[in-house]
Design a protein around this motif. Sequence first.
Motif, PDB file in Angstrom:
ATOM      1  N   GLN A   1      -3.416  -4.579  -2.886  1.00  0.00           N
ATOM      2  CA  GLN A   1      -2.872  -3.963  -1.682  1.00  0.00           C
ATOM      3  C   GLN A   1      -3.098  -4.844  -0.463  1.00  0.00           C
ATOM      4  N   ALA A   2      -4.262  -5.485  -0.403  1.00  0.00           N
ATOM      5  CA  ALA A   2      -4.536  -6.381   0.722  1.00  0.00           C
ATOM      6  C   ALA A   2      -3.599  -7.582   0.693  1.00  0.00           C
ATOM      7  N   SER A   3      -3.307  -8.090  -0.490  1.00  0.00           N
ATOM      8  CA  SER A   3      -2.380  -9.222  -0.609  1.00  0.00           C
ATOM      9  C   SER A   3      -0.997  -8.842  -0.108  1.00  0.00           C
ATOM     10  N   SER A   4      -0.509  -7.700  -0.554  1.00  0.00           N
ATOM     11  CA  SER A   4       0.829  -7.275  -0.132  1.00  0.00           C
ATOM     12  C   SER A   4       0.865  -7.009   1.369  1.00  0.00           C
ATOM     13  N   GLN A   5      -0.242  -6.529   1.933  1.00  0.00           N
ATOM     14  CA  GLN A   5      -0.284  -6.296   3.378  1.00  0.00           C
ATOM     15  C   GLN A   5      -0.250  -7.614   4.148  1.00  0.00           C
ATOM     16  N   ARG A   6      -0.921  -8.642   3.629  1.00  0.00           N
ATOM     17  CA  ARG A   6      -0.895  -9.950   4.291  1.00  0.00           C
ATOM     18  C   ARG A   6       0.528 -10.506   4.328  1.00  0.00           C
ATOM     19  N   ILE A   7       1.260 -10.355   3.240  1.00  0.00           N
ATOM     20  CA  ILE A   7       2.649 -10.827   3.212  1.00  0.00           C
ATOM     21  C   ILE A   7       3.474 -10.056   4.235  1.00  0.00           C
ATOM     22  N   SER A   8       3.306  -8.737   4.266  1.00  0.00           N
ATOM     23  CA  SER A   8       4.039  -7.917   5.223  1.00  0.00           C
ATOM     24  C   SER A   8       3.706  -8.319   6.659  1.00  0.00           C
ATOM     25  N   ASP A   9       2.412  -8.558   6.932  1.00  0.00           N
ATOM     26  CA  ASP A   9       2.015  -8.952   8.282  1.00  0.00           C
ATOM     27  C   ASP A   9       2.634 -10.288   8.673  1.00  0.00           C
ATOM     28  N   ALA A  10       2.660 -11.240   7.741  1.00  0.00           N
ATOM     29  CA  ALA A  10       3.196 -12.565   8.047  1.00  0.00           C
ATOM     30  C   ALA A  10       4.694 -12.521   8.337  1.00  0.00           C
ATOM     31  N   PHE A  11       5.382 -11.523   7.762  1.00  0.00           N
ATOM     32  CA  PHE A  11       6.837 -11.433   7.902  1.00  0.00           C
ATOM     33  C   PHE A  11       7.258 -10.228   8.756  1.00  0.00           C
ATOM     34  N   ASP A  12       6.354  -9.738   9.590  1.00  0.00           N
ATOM     35  CA  ASP A  12       6.662  -8.626  10.498  1.00  0.00           C
ATOM     36  C   ASP A  12       7.276  -7.436   9.771  1.00  0.00           C
ATOM     37  N   GLY A  13       6.729  -7.137   8.611  1.00  0.00           N
ATOM     38  CA  GLY A  13       7.176  -5.979   7.855  1.00  0.00           C
ATOM     39  C   GLY A  13       8.380  -6.212   6.968  1.00  0.00           C
ATOM     40  N   ARG A  14       8.974  -7.391   7.031  1.00  0.00           N
ATOM     41  CA  ARG A  14      10.171  -7.658   6.233  1.00  0.00           C
ATOM     42  C   ARG A  14       9.776  -8.157   4.845  1.00  0.00           C
ATOM     43  N   ALA A  15       9.110  -7.300   4.107  1.00  0.00           N
ATOM     44  CA  ALA A  15       8.634  -7.626   2.767  1.00  0.00           C
ATOM     45  C   ALA A  15       8.807  -6.405   1.882  1.00  0.00           C
ATOM     46  N   LEU A  16       8.953  -6.643   0.602  1.00  0.00           N
ATOM     47  CA  LEU A  16       9.153  -5.561  -0.359  1.00  0.00           C
ATOM     48  C   LEU A  16       8.447  -5.928  -1.650  1.00  0.00           C
ATOM     49  N   VAL A  17       7.601  -5.027  -2.134  1.00  0.00           N
ATOM     50  CA  VAL A  17       6.907  -5.223  -3.400  1.00  0.00           C
ATOM     51  C   VAL A  17       7.675  -4.484  -4.483  1.00  0.00           C
ATOM     52  N   PHE A  18       8.132  -5.216  -5.468  1.00  0.00           N
ATOM     53  CA  PHE A  18       8.873  -4.605  -6.566  1.00  0.00           C
ATOM     54  C   PHE A  18       7.906  -3.844  -7.480  1.00  0.00           C
ATOM     55  N   PRO A  19       8.391  -2.843  -8.212  1.00  0.00           N
ATOM     56  CA  PRO A  19       7.529  -2.152  -9.171  1.00  0.00           C
ATOM     57  C   PRO A  19       6.998  -3.113 -10.232  1.00  0.00           C
ATOM     58  N   SER A  20       5.794  -2.859 -10.723  1.00  0.00           N
ATOM     59  CA  SER A  20       5.151  -3.770 -11.666  1.00  0.00           C
ATOM     60  C   SER A  20       5.958  -3.939 -12.941  1.00  0.00           C
ATOM     61  N   CYS A  21       5.928  -5.172 -13.472  1.00  0.00           N
ATOM     62  CA  CYS A  21       6.448  -5.427 -14.810  1.00  0.00           C
ATOM     63  C   CYS A  21       5.497  -4.820 -15.839  1.00  0.00           C
ATOM     64  N   ASP A  22       5.941  -4.788 -17.094  1.00  0.00           N
ATOM     65  CA  ASP A  22       5.085  -4.273 -18.157  1.00  0.00           C
ATOM     66  C   ASP A  22       3.790  -5.077 -18.277  1.00  0.00           C
ATOM     67  N   SER A  23       3.835  -6.352 -17.915  1.00  0.00           N
ATOM     68  CA  SER A  23       2.658  -7.211 -18.014  1.00  0.00           C
ATOM     69  C   SER A  23       1.617  -6.902 -16.948  1.00  0.00           C
ATOM     70  N   GLY A  24       2.003  -6.104 -15.944  1.00  0.00           N
ATOM     71  CA  GLY A  24       1.101  -5.839 -14.831  1.00  0.00           C
ATOM     72  C   GLY A  24       1.337  -6.739 -13.647  1.00  0.00           C
ATOM     73  N   ASN A  25       2.117  -7.794 -13.839  1.00  0.00           N
ATOM     74  CA  ASN A  25       2.468  -8.656 -12.705  1.00  0.00           C
ATOM     75  C   ASN A  25       3.410  -7.919 -11.771  1.00  0.00           C
ATOM     76  N   THR A  26       3.195  -8.107 -10.490  1.00  0.00           N
ATOM     77  CA  THR A  26       4.036  -7.507  -9.470  1.00  0.00           C
ATOM     78  C   THR A  26       4.550  -8.613  -8.566  1.00  0.00           C
ATOM     79  N   ILE A  27       5.848  -8.596  -8.288  1.00  0.00           N
ATOM     80  CA  ILE A  27       6.460  -9.634  -7.483  1.00  0.00           C
ATOM     81  C   ILE A  27       6.796  -9.072  -6.110  1.00  0.00           C
TER      82      ILE A  27
END
Length: 251
Positions: free
Chosen positions: A174-200
């Motif tokens: 969650q902290a990682s995704s928040q850092r991306i959002s902060d760097a892009f002024d909220g213009r970020a989107l986290v896709f639902p996790s793949c079966d492997s657990g990876n999230t893009i």
Amino acid sequence: MAHNLIDVSERAGVRYLHFSSDWVQGAMRIQRPNALELPYTREMMAGLLLREPPWPREALLIGLGPGSLAKFIYHQLPATKITVVEIDPQVEVVARLHFGLPDDPLRLRVLIGDGAAHMLAGDSRYDYILVDGFDKKARAGVLDTLPFYQACRSRLSDSGLLAVNLLGRERGFQASSQRISDAFDGRALVFPSCDSGNTIAFAAAGDPVDSSFDELIRRADQCRAASGLNLLPTIARLQVARRYQGDRLTI
């Protein structure tokens, strides 16, 4: 310079890359060496859903692994020039010897160095920046910091997109995704996790991403016809998760 103990294994027709652990750094189906074997690598190419072709013209990959993403872009997007930054020279050697990484420096340039330093020091701009760099303990280190994501933003073209592989089941996600959002002024989107657990996670700084799901499906059909890459499962998971406004996906 970072060095890992690198292992290559094969099982059921698939060749795997490991960094001295069971954790898989990448994989290649031997009968389909240029396809994207692991689900998260397919998801990292979902930027093809968000922009109209011919896109991207310039792609930057932070982290090489076995070269899966580099090979796919090289073979399936022939108008795209690719730059890869890989910190460990052994990884490049293994990717060429065991995973068929093409030797074509005019279109596919591999730079040995620190990905964060590359982003902070240069001024070249890219349409697609794909970040998939981890050590043998699955740590992203400086590649998961606010200054790094801000540097990525500064290096994107007007149509540029950032794609980051986040290990969604790891602490700190969650902290990682928040850092991306902060760097892009909220213009970020986290896709639902793949079966492997990876999230893009995807982010944009220039031209808006604003597509109806009919447009996404059309692009997915075009992509599958042109390259064999099936992104329809990504769209289905986005619909289930309702990561959109009304019937439109916007970033």
